[in-house]
Design a protein around this motif. Sequence first.
Motif: not given
Length: 71
Positions: A33, A40, A43, A45-50, A52-53
Motif C-alpha cells: 500500500w 491509490i 483514484d 474507487k481504489q481509495r475506497q477499496l483500500l 475497506k481492506k
Amino acid sequence: LKESKLFLEWTAPEFEIELAAELVELQVQLARWQYTLSNIWNDAKQRQLLGKKARLRSNRMLKLSGLLSVS
C-alpha cells in the motif's frame, strides 16, 4: 504506514508462529500500500477499496489482540 510496519516488525517475534506469520503478511500488505499509495489516493474507487481492506485487517488485529471485542 511506516510506523505500523515497524511496530509489526517489533512485535511479531513475541507471538506464536501462526500469529507472527499473519503479522508479517500484514506488514507486507502495508508495504505494498505504501509503495502504491500515490496511485491509490488519486483514484476514488481504489481509495475506497483500500479503506475497506484496512478496516478488515484492523478488525482482525483487534480481535486477535484481545483488546477489543470486534465482530
